[in-house]
Design a protein around this motif. Structure first.
Motif, PDB file in Angstrom:
ATOM      1  N   ALA A 116     -55.295  36.773   6.985  1.00 53.22           N
ATOM      2  CA  ALA A 116     -53.906  36.463   6.663  1.00 53.22           C
ATOM      3  C   ALA A 116     -53.731  34.954   6.512  1.00 53.22           C
ATOM      4  O   ALA A 116     -54.469  34.170   7.107  1.00 53.22           O
ATOM      5  N   ASP A 117     -52.741  34.545   5.725  1.00 53.33           N
ATOM      6  CA  ASP A 117     -52.541  33.121   5.442  1.00 53.33           C
ATOM      7  C   ASP A 117     -52.340  32.309   6.715  1.00 53.33           C
ATOM      8  O   ASP A 117     -52.912  31.214   6.862  1.00 53.33           O
ATOM      9  N   SER A 118     -51.542  32.826   7.638  1.00 52.28           N
ATOM     10  CA  SER A 118     -51.295  32.073   8.876  1.00 52.28           C
ATOM     11  C   SER A 118     -52.564  31.955   9.704  1.00 52.28           C
ATOM     12  O   SER A 118     -52.830  30.902  10.308  1.00 52.28           O
ATOM     13  N   ASP A 119     -53.364  33.011   9.720  1.00 47.62           N
ATOM     14  CA  ASP A 119     -54.625  32.965  10.453  1.00 47.62           C
ATOM     15  C   ASP A 119     -55.636  32.054   9.763  1.00 47.62           C
ATOM     16  O   ASP A 119     -56.447  31.398  10.423  1.00 47.62           O
ATOM     17  N   ALA A 120     -55.577  32.007   8.424  1.00 54.07           N
ATOM     18  CA  ALA A 120     -56.475  31.113   7.680  1.00 54.07           C
ATOM     19  C   ALA A 120     -56.202  29.662   8.055  1.00 54.07           C
ATOM     20  O   ALA A 120     -57.127  28.859   8.205  1.00 54.07           O
ATOM     21  N   ASP A 121     -54.921  29.325   8.218  1.00 55.90           N
ATOM     22  CA  ASP A 121     -54.572  27.953   8.622  1.00 55.90           C
ATOM     23  C   ASP A 121     -55.179  27.630   9.988  1.00 55.90           C
ATOM     24  O   ASP A 121     -55.688  26.517  10.203  1.00 55.90           O
ATOM     25  N   LEU A 122     -55.122  28.600  10.904  1.00 55.33           N
ATOM     26  CA  LEU A 122     -55.702  28.376  12.226  1.00 55.33           C
ATOM     27  C   LEU A 122     -57.216  28.209  12.150  1.00 55.33           C
ATOM     28  O   LEU A 122     -57.791  27.355  12.850  1.00 55.33           O
ATOM     29  N   LEU A 123     -57.869  28.982  11.299  1.00 54.32           N
ATOM     30  CA  LEU A 123     -59.315  28.841  11.149  1.00 54.32           C
ATOM     31  C   LEU A 123     -59.675  27.477  10.569  1.00 54.32           C
ATOM     32  O   LEU A 123     -60.646  26.855  11.000  1.00 54.32           O
ATOM     33  N   GLY A 143     -62.803  29.229  -1.627  1.00 56.45           N
ATOM     34  CA  GLY A 143     -61.504  29.774  -1.259  1.00 56.45           C
ATOM     35  C   GLY A 143     -61.544  31.006  -0.376  1.00 56.45           C
ATOM     36  O   GLY A 143     -60.503  31.653  -0.169  1.00 56.45           O
ATOM     37  N   GLU A 144     -62.715  31.367   0.157  1.00 54.37           N
ATOM     38  CA  GLU A 144     -62.841  32.562   0.972  1.00 54.37           C
ATOM     39  C   GLU A 144     -63.605  32.248   2.268  1.00 54.37           C
ATOM     40  O   GLU A 144     -64.439  31.340   2.303  1.00 54.37           O
ATOM     41  N   THR A 147     -70.130  17.924   7.619  1.00 51.15           N
ATOM     42  CA  THR A 147     -68.954  17.970   6.748  1.00 51.15           C
ATOM     43  C   THR A 147     -68.707  19.357   6.167  1.00 51.15           C
ATOM     44  O   THR A 147     -67.570  19.694   5.856  1.00 51.15           O
ATOM     45  N   ALA A 148     -69.753  20.150   5.975  1.00 52.82           N
ATOM     46  CA  ALA A 148     -69.583  21.484   5.398  1.00 52.82           C
ATOM     47  C   ALA A 148     -68.710  22.329   6.325  1.00 52.82           C
ATOM     48  O   ALA A 148     -68.911  22.333   7.544  1.00 52.82           O
ATOM     49  N   PRO A 149     -67.736  23.034   5.777  1.00 52.60           N
ATOM     50  CA  PRO A 149     -66.790  23.800   6.611  1.00 52.60           C
ATOM     51  C   PRO A 149     -67.428  25.023   7.251  1.00 52.60           C
ATOM     52  O   PRO A 149     -67.406  26.130   6.706  1.00 52.60           O
ATOM     53  N   THR A 150     -68.013  24.830   8.416  1.00 52.49           N
ATOM     54  CA  THR A 150     -68.652  25.917   9.163  1.00 52.49           C
ATOM     55  C   THR A 150     -68.259  25.833  10.632  1.00 52.49           C
ATOM     56  O   THR A 150     -67.847  24.772  11.122  1.00 52.49           O
ATOM     57  N   LEU A 151     -68.418  26.944  11.320  1.00 56.21           N
ATOM     58  CA  LEU A 151     -68.029  27.034  12.718  1.00 56.21           C
ATOM     59  C   LEU A 151     -68.897  28.090  13.388  1.00 56.21           C
ATOM     60  O   LEU A 151     -69.046  29.198  12.865  1.00 56.21           O
TER      61      LEU A 151
END
Length: 428
Positions: free
Chosen positions: A14-21, A164-165, A101-105
């Motif tokens: 969900a968009d709100s959860d994506a912001d948190l991630l 974007g995913e 820098t790569a968006p990973t967690l």
């Protein structure tokens, strides 16, 4: 023997959860880079995880909203990177200071829960639930082979954000018994086929994938940075470009060293005496989307595999790439329309028998078979007798023989991504 496999799963968030991630990823990367900065102080670099934990934990907890386990995972990521740099220095290789820098967690089972159809993930503001976007359950895929297989235990995952995913690269492990075909001649050996590509930088005939998305991401980012500096045209900008180039090379080398080490380990784990690549000459002509950078990366990876394999007594060879992408590794039928033009990448579907594996995996098996056949023709003895798959072998005639744990429908089952760096796999 313990086998580890990674399954890439697309997430519906969900968009709100994506912001948190996104916020959690940002703070995770900050934490990892903070630990690296601390480890980098002084003449001797700190590589002890315990020491780094004592010296950075309180600061990171105070400066971020990360829960304790995510702080520890960020520390581990930083410590592993620093250890890798120090190890390369000892080998006489150049390596620069790591920078994430790569968006990973990174998640483990203490900060995430992995279910059959969704995962719950810790964020900077509690947990969120993300649904899996899964393939048809009736197909043989890495998801059915590893996620739904009680023999494989989920050990953790790494969250990636690209195009974007969100994707969760779920890590699994199991105890698996491997067998090597025995024809009574101890001099005979087994070959591991390797296909190189852009989306997946390396794929083996055992079905292990190394994803190239992080490498491609870095390349795009460094290109943008160099372009911006070139526009300035100042001496300081020129000096910065040189510094960026050294950092860039160090980043790529670290990635390629990791892949090469794991690729050689894959060959050793499967009792392979030969690793077969396609001939790299003219590889850009065969890959329309490949850049000069990719050709350089393939050559460097081959060189790293070559010298690492030599240490453990494995030879590395090259074969002609002709028709390896068009030939069906199951029935042998070769036709250019086996690789149809499609918006879906890595599609292979044999027009004759309907076999539809991941195209890179199919090519890797063909590369192994091509070397196998050339060695059989040219050698007076001691030639390889089979190509290693993840659940059996192919002999020189292309006949499949399952190992002790068996295959399905007379054909081997694929393995998914090996490296977080590692690529997606789809099944046979």
């Amino acid at each position: 023997m313990e086998v580890r496999r990674t399954v890439p799963v697309k997430l519906d968030v969900a968009d709100s959860d994506a912001d948190l991630l996104h916020e959690t990823i940002s703070e995770f990367l900050w934490a990892a880079n903070y630990v690296v900065d601390h480890a980098w102080q002084g003449e001797y670099k700190t590589t002890s995880k315990a020491e780094l934990q004592r010296e950075t934990y309180d600061d990171v907890r105070a400066e971020t909203r990360l829960q304790a386990n995510l702080v520890q995972n960020a520390r581990n990521k930083a410590a592993d990177a620093v250890q890798s740099v120090v190890a390369r220095w000892k080998q006489g290789d150049y390596a620069g200071k790591p920078n994430f820098t790569a968006p990973t967690l990174v998640y483990d089972k203490r900060c995430a829960t992995f279910n059959d159809d969704h995962a719950t993930l810790s964020t900077v503001e509690g947990r969120i639930s993300a649904e899996y976007v899964l393939p048809d359950e009736n197909r043989e895929t890495p998801h059915s082979e590893y996620l739904y297989n009680d023999d494989y235990e989920v050990t953790g995952a790494e969250l990636h954000y690209r195009d974007g995913e969100f994707y969760l690269h779920v890590r699994t492990k199991a105890d698996v018994e491997f067998e090597t075909a025995d024809d009574g001649n101890g001099e005979h050996s087994t070959v591991l086929g390797v296909d190189l590509g852009i989306e997946n930088i390396a794929v083996t005939s055992t079905g292990t994938f190394w994803n190239g998305s992080e490498l491609n991401h870095w390349h795009r980012e460094f290109e943008k940075r160099r372009g911006s500096l070139h526009q300035r045209g100042t001496r300081a900008a020129h000096e910065t470009i040189q510094s960026v180039g050294r950092t860039e090379t160090g980043r790529y080398d670290h990635f390629l060293h990791t892949v090469s080490k794991e690729l050689v380990a894959e060959a050793a784990e499967n009792d392979c005496d030969v690793i077969a690549f396609e001939n790299l000459t003219g590889i850009r002509d065969r890959m329309p989307n490949a850049k000069k950078f990719h050709a350089w990366a393939f050559r460097r990876l081959f060189e790293y595999v070559e010298y690492k394999a030599e240490v453990v007594g494995i030879s590395v060879e090259q074969v002609s790439p002709a028709y390896t992408s068009q030939r069906c590794s199951k029935c042998g039928f070769t036709h250019e329309n086996n690789r149809p033009t499609s918006d879906v990448q890595n599609v292979f579907e044999c027009l004759k028998c309907g076999y539809s594996p991941h195209a890179d995996y199919n090519a890797a098996k063909n590369i192994g078979l091509k070397y196998l056949r050339s060695a059989q023709k040219s050698s007076g003895g001691g030639a390889p007798v089979n190509v290693r798959l993840n659940r059996g072998t192919l002999n020189v005639n292309g006949d499949y023989e399952p190992s002790a744990d068996g295959g399905q429908n007379g054909s081997p089952c694929e393995s998914p991504t090996r490296n977080e760096a590692n690529g997606e796999a789809v099944s046979e």
